[in-house]
Design a protein around this motif. Structure first.
Motif, PDB file in Angstrom:
ATOM      1  N   HIS B 143      22.209 -36.815 -23.733  1.00 40.32           N
ATOM      2  CA  HIS B 143      23.282 -37.732 -24.103  1.00 40.32           C
ATOM      3  C   HIS B 143      24.481 -36.895 -24.485  1.00 40.32           C
ATOM      4  O   HIS B 143      24.330 -35.802 -25.016  1.00 40.32           O
ATOM      5  CB  HIS B 143      22.875 -38.564 -25.326  1.00 40.32           C
ATOM      6  CG  HIS B 143      21.980 -39.710 -25.002  1.00 40.32           C
ATOM      7  ND1 HIS B 143      22.369 -40.771 -24.234  1.00 40.32           N
ATOM      8  CD2 HIS B 143      20.708 -39.966 -25.359  1.00 40.32           C
ATOM      9  CE1 HIS B 143      21.387 -41.640 -24.131  1.00 40.32           C
ATOM     10  NE2 HIS B 143      20.349 -41.180 -24.795  1.00 40.32           N
ATOM     11  N   ASP B 269      27.066 -41.828 -25.053  1.00 41.86           N
ATOM     12  CA  ASP B 269      26.991 -42.550 -23.784  1.00 41.86           C
ATOM     13  C   ASP B 269      25.941 -43.660 -23.773  1.00 41.86           C
ATOM     14  O   ASP B 269      25.837 -44.403 -22.795  1.00 41.86           O
ATOM     15  CB  ASP B 269      26.783 -41.585 -22.615  1.00 41.86           C
ATOM     16  CG  ASP B 269      25.668 -40.613 -22.868  1.00 41.86           C
ATOM     17  OD1 ASP B 269      24.829 -40.889 -23.738  1.00 41.86           O
ATOM     18  OD2 ASP B 269      25.630 -39.566 -22.191  1.00 41.86           O
ATOM     19  N   TRP B 270      25.159 -43.799 -24.860  1.00 42.66           N
ATOM     20  CA  TRP B 270      24.256 -44.950 -24.932  1.00 42.66           C
ATOM     21  C   TRP B 270      25.050 -46.262 -24.999  1.00 42.66           C
ATOM     22  O   TRP B 270      24.523 -47.309 -24.667  1.00 42.66           O
ATOM     23  CB  TRP B 270      23.282 -44.842 -26.104  1.00 42.66           C
ATOM     24  CG  TRP B 270      23.919 -44.485 -27.408  1.00 42.66           C
ATOM     25  CD1 TRP B 270      24.400 -45.349 -28.327  1.00 42.66           C
ATOM     26  CD2 TRP B 270      24.144 -43.169 -27.930  1.00 42.66           C
ATOM     27  NE1 TRP B 270      24.927 -44.662 -29.395  1.00 42.66           N
ATOM     28  CE2 TRP B 270      24.778 -43.315 -29.178  1.00 42.66           C
ATOM     29  CE3 TRP B 270      23.897 -41.877 -27.472  1.00 42.66           C
ATOM     30  CZ2 TRP B 270      25.153 -42.221 -29.964  1.00 42.66           C
ATOM     31  CZ3 TRP B 270      24.267 -40.794 -28.257  1.00 42.66           C
ATOM     32  CH2 TRP B 270      24.890 -40.970 -29.482  1.00 42.66           C
ATOM     33  N   TYR B 300      26.217 -32.521 -27.170  1.00 47.62           N
ATOM     34  CA  TYR B 300      25.046 -33.225 -26.653  1.00 47.62           C
ATOM     35  C   TYR B 300      24.037 -33.562 -27.747  1.00 47.62           C
ATOM     36  O   TYR B 300      24.024 -32.974 -28.817  1.00 47.62           O
ATOM     37  CB  TYR B 300      24.356 -32.385 -25.573  1.00 47.62           C
ATOM     38  CG  TYR B 300      23.507 -31.261 -26.119  1.00 47.62           C
ATOM     39  CD1 TYR B 300      24.056 -30.007 -26.351  1.00 47.62           C
ATOM     40  CD2 TYR B 300      22.154 -31.462 -26.411  1.00 47.62           C
ATOM     41  CE1 TYR B 300      23.293 -28.990 -26.872  1.00 47.62           C
ATOM     42  CE2 TYR B 300      21.393 -30.439 -26.934  1.00 47.62           C
ATOM     43  CZ  TYR B 300      21.953 -29.202 -27.164  1.00 47.62           C
ATOM     44  OH  TYR B 300      21.200 -28.209 -27.688  1.00 47.62           O
ATOM     45  N   SER B 302      19.671 -34.976 -27.218  1.00 48.28           N
ATOM     46  CA  SER B 302      18.724 -35.118 -26.131  1.00 48.28           C
ATOM     47  C   SER B 302      17.416 -35.670 -26.672  1.00 48.28           C
ATOM     48  O   SER B 302      17.017 -35.355 -27.783  1.00 48.28           O
ATOM     49  CB  SER B 302      18.504 -33.744 -25.497  1.00 48.28           C
ATOM     50  OG  SER B 302      17.305 -33.711 -24.769  1.00 48.28           O
ATOM     51  N   ASN B 335      17.389 -41.896 -16.114  1.00 50.60           N
ATOM     52  CA  ASN B 335      18.711 -41.759 -16.715  1.00 50.60           C
ATOM     53  C   ASN B 335      19.740 -42.742 -16.169  1.00 50.60           C
ATOM     54  O   ASN B 335      20.700 -43.070 -16.853  1.00 50.60           O
ATOM     55  CB  ASN B 335      19.194 -40.313 -16.590  1.00 50.60           C
ATOM     56  CG  ASN B 335      18.462 -39.418 -17.564  1.00 50.60           C
ATOM     57  OD1 ASN B 335      18.504 -39.644 -18.762  1.00 50.60           O
ATOM     58  ND2 ASN B 335      17.737 -38.429 -17.061  1.00 50.60           N
ATOM     59  N   SER B 340      22.176 -42.092 -19.942  1.00 54.27           N
ATOM     60  CA  SER B 340      22.361 -40.666 -20.200  1.00 54.27           C
ATOM     61  C   SER B 340      22.387 -39.920 -18.864  1.00 54.27           C
ATOM     62  O   SER B 340      22.407 -40.536 -17.811  1.00 54.27           O
ATOM     63  CB  SER B 340      21.211 -40.172 -21.068  1.00 54.27           C
ATOM     64  OG  SER B 340      19.995 -40.777 -20.668  1.00 54.27           O
TER      65      SER B 340
END
Lengths: 316, 420
Positions: B143, B269-270, B300, B302, B335, B340
């Motif tokens: 992410h 970005d979620w 980021y 993750s 993804n 993501s």
């Protein structure tokens, strides 16, 4: 244990039997009690000792067993004195003071008032009593979420009143760092005062009618009657209600989480929130344990004198 | 009393033997602890389940009461303490390292060598998936945090253009305010405020500064005037939130942008998942820009699957799970749904939308130029104690317990020192 057992006539009789069945019967109460006794020893007192031990180590994510001293307590003490900007611990304990005193005080006052009003032999008491008592049947989570929506300025009370035309109405305590703890008090009082009312009502019903009649004959006004006679007679109820409310106040955790999710900048934290946050989210198990021990000592400071006085009175 | 205690002991022994664990390990089974139970995430995970089923491995979820990451981590702690290890668990950053330090993680180095993970997975991520030279976890996704999510209709209405600098962004917010739209959709919870501050710090000081301050915890950087300026910028931007932002959940803030009640949200970005779920298309209905001043860099976080040190007879299932997780087909399929980008840089981007394509390109270039840095707010910059101390300070600054940026910097340094 044995002192009670020997005075029990049934027991003395059965002791004379020496058959296996007799022996088994002898031991039955002990066998039945043993599991719960054991569970209490391990899961209550054992873990209290365990927590105390952990608070003296430098445990982080996992327990570590080497004693490293009182660093966790020193940090808590330093945070206790850090008021500007407030440390999380300082916020937690001052909130505990505000919440505890208001919650207990208002619940007692409101409960007593409701009980006295309900005790005036009014019609429909059977309907009113459960209505006041009902919130106690809800969990703190439900109470918290319901009040969260009700108090949210964009959803609940304020929005509704704005729609109804009262646009100058403003009530945003739940979003305000200085007032958010009072919304916790509101929700808590709403939930518990009916229960306190029930306790007082039971107490009022237990008062001997003769005393009241005698006082009325002596010309006491009803205010004097309550002030001088009935309320003093309710003293044991006050004490029990106080103990029940005090421990509920100290262990309030879910209400704060459901109602405020910690409040703006963590301003609604209570010590129990602090403990959970540090132990499980921040991997500072030693600090979390130390705060748990401090909470335990606070509770003991309230409960122990109470138990002591109660047991002393019984022994007399 | 003594007989009572003796009886207690006897009963305890009897109970103990009655409840002694009696279970045989199933070789063809993956026991998985995770909290992807809702809609899109569960669907995305189903792909993995089917991939494994094709190879003959059954999937068993480890139940977590209450759901959510915190409850799962508490459950995991209890399982590990009891010696009852799952095959794998969804984990975040430093948690993997904590468990690796405690010596309960497995070793996937053989399969990693065979599949060439060292080259495919970004180096910055390997800090969390490799411990002492051994692969202990596999990343599922990457992410990134430094995004702006903008409602295109509102943007067109106020005649705004993509902001290139922080001052541009403030000017844009000012325009929205003048047009009577809520400029900034903010969720006033500590983690959201800190997530936004991550982007602001990178925008103010650049990615090297961010890395020094929030990954290496360099004292001089934390104390610097740049950090102070970042706090000043935070104060500037927060003013553009509506009055009711405190305590709002992130997805409600996203909904404000989707509905056009607000112009922009600064979020990871979620947030895209929310737009997609509301049937909005990138470029047509909403815009995804990097936070101004952070183009080419990626902050980021993750999701990882931590692999535990399971007995030999469960190892083959674990290796199959790890390989399937890092397979290109799963990385792409998962993804696309999750919002993501793949955790390896050699996955084709054909299935992704415009924002996903940009995210993948950014990840690749940031990985090559060393501008891929872990988000402190999301637990990839430093250990949880420090990350949470950081969130405290940011949140207290936003909500006014800490009044000046001078004080905020002082508090930040002290809080991080305390938590070290």
């Amino acid at each position: 244990m044995n002192t009670i057992a020997t005075t029990d006539p049934l027991k003395t009789r059965s002791r004379q039997r020496s058959t296996l069945r007799g022996k088994l019967q002898d031991a039955l109460p002990q066998i039945v009690l043993a599991p719960s006794f054991l569970l209490t020893i391990v899961f209550v007192y054992g873990f209290i000792v365990w927590t105390g031990y952990l608070s003296l180590t430098n445990s982080k994510t996992f327990p570590s067993y080497a004693i490293t001293g009182t660093r966790a307590y020193e940090r808590l003490w330093r945070w206790t004195l850090e008021s500007d900007p407030p440390s999380s611990w300082y916020t937690s304990i001052t909130n505990m003071g505000i919440f505890g005193s208001l919650y207990i005080g208002i619940c007692l006052a409101l409960g007593l008032l409701l009980a006295i009003l309900l005790d005036q032999k009014i019609r429909g008491e059977g309907v009113l009593r459960p209505i006041f008592l009902y919130p106690m049947a809800l969990s703190f989570i439900v109470t918290g979420v319901a009040w969260k929506w009700f108090l949210d300025p964009g959803l609940g009370l304020e929005q509704t009143l704005h729609h109804m035309g009262w646009t100058s109405f403003h009530f945003d305590w739940i979003k305000n760092k200085d007032f958010v703890i009072y919304t916790v008090v509101i929700a808590g009082v709403w939930q518990a005062s009916g229960f306190v009312m029930a306790m007082f009502l039971a107490g009022l019903r237990g008062i001997d009618g003769e005393i009241m009649k005698a006082a009325q004959i002596d010309g006491a006004s009803s205010f004097q009657l309550y002030r001088r006679i009935i309320i003093p007679l309710l003293r044991p109820i006050f004490l029990s209600a106080f103990i029940v409310l005090a421990h509920m106040a100290i262990k309030s955790y879910d209400l704060v989480v459901a109602l405020t999710s910690g409040g703006p900048g963590g301003s609604a934290w209570l010590p129990s929130n602090f403990m959970y946050e540090y132990t499980f989210k921040r991997n500072e198990m030693a600090v979390g344990s130390a705060s748990a021990i401090i909470m335990l000592m606070t509770i003991s400071a309230i409960i122990v004198p109470y138990l002591y006085s109660e047991l002393k009175e019984k022994a007399r | 009393m003594r007989t009572f205690l003796t009886t207690t002991a006897v009963v305890a022994l009897a109970l103990g033997s009655a409840f002694a664990p009696a279970r045989a390990a199933d070789v063809k089974e993956v026991q998985m602890l995770h909290w992807w139970t809702s809609g899109g995430e569960a669907a995305a995970l189903n792909v993995l389940k089917q991939d494994l089923a094709k190879e003959g491995f059954a999937w068993k979820d480890v139940p977590v009461a209450g759901g959510g990451g915190d409850a799962a981590m508490t459950a995991l702690k209890a399982m590990v303490a009891a010696g009852n290890l799952p095959t794998a668990s969804q984990m975040l950053g430093y948690t993997v390292l904590d468990y690796a330090k405690a010596g309960v993680m497995g070793d996937l180095t053989d399969i990693a060598k065979k599949e060439g993970w060292d080259k495919a997975v970004p180096v910055a991520l390997q800090k969390f998936s490799v411990y002492n030279g051994k692969w202990v976890a596999v990343p599922v996704n990457v992410h990134s945090v430094n995004w702006l999510w903008i409602n295109k209709a509102v943007m067109d209405k106020i005649g705004g253009t993509q902001p290139k600098t922080f001052d541009d962004l403030i000017a844009l917010l000012e325009k929205a305010k003048a047009a009577g739209v809520t400029p900034l959709a903010l969720g006033g919870q500590a983690w959201q405020e800190a997530t936004m501050f991550d982007s602001i710090v990178m925008s103010t000081g650049g990615s090297d500064f961010y890395k020094k301050a929030f990954n290496d915890l360099d004292d001089a950087s934390l104390k610097s005037d740049t950090m102070k300026k970042a706090f000043d910028n935070l104060a500037k931007i927060v003013k553009y939130a509506d009055a009711n932002y405190s305590g709002r959940d992130w997805n409600l803030a996203t909904a404000m942008v989707i509905k056009g009640d607000a112009l922009v949200q600064v979020m990871g970005d979620w947030a895209k998942g929310e737009f997609v779920a509301a049937k909005k298309a990138p470029d047509a209905d909403f815009l995804c820009y990097r936070f101004p001043g952070t183009d080419g860099s990626v902050i980021y976080n993750s999701d990882m699957f931590g692999m535990f040190n399971v007995p030999a007879d469960r190892k083959s299932a674990q290796v199959a799970l790890a390989a399937a997780t890092l397979s290109k087909s799963f990385q792409s399929a998962f993804n696309v749904v999750k919002g993501s980008v793949p955790a390896r840089t050699d996955v084709p981007d054909t299935a992704f939308d415009a924002c996903g394509k940009k995210g993948m390109a950014d990840l690749k270039s940031a990985n090559e130029s060393g501008k891929l840095v872990g988000s402190l707010a999301q637990g990839y910059g430093a250990a949880p104690a420090i990350a949470n101390a950081y969130k405290d300070v940011v949140s207290k600054f936003v909500h006014g317990q800490i009044k000046t940026s001078d004080e905020a910097v002082k508090q930040l340094v002290q809080a991080i020192d305390d938590a070290r």
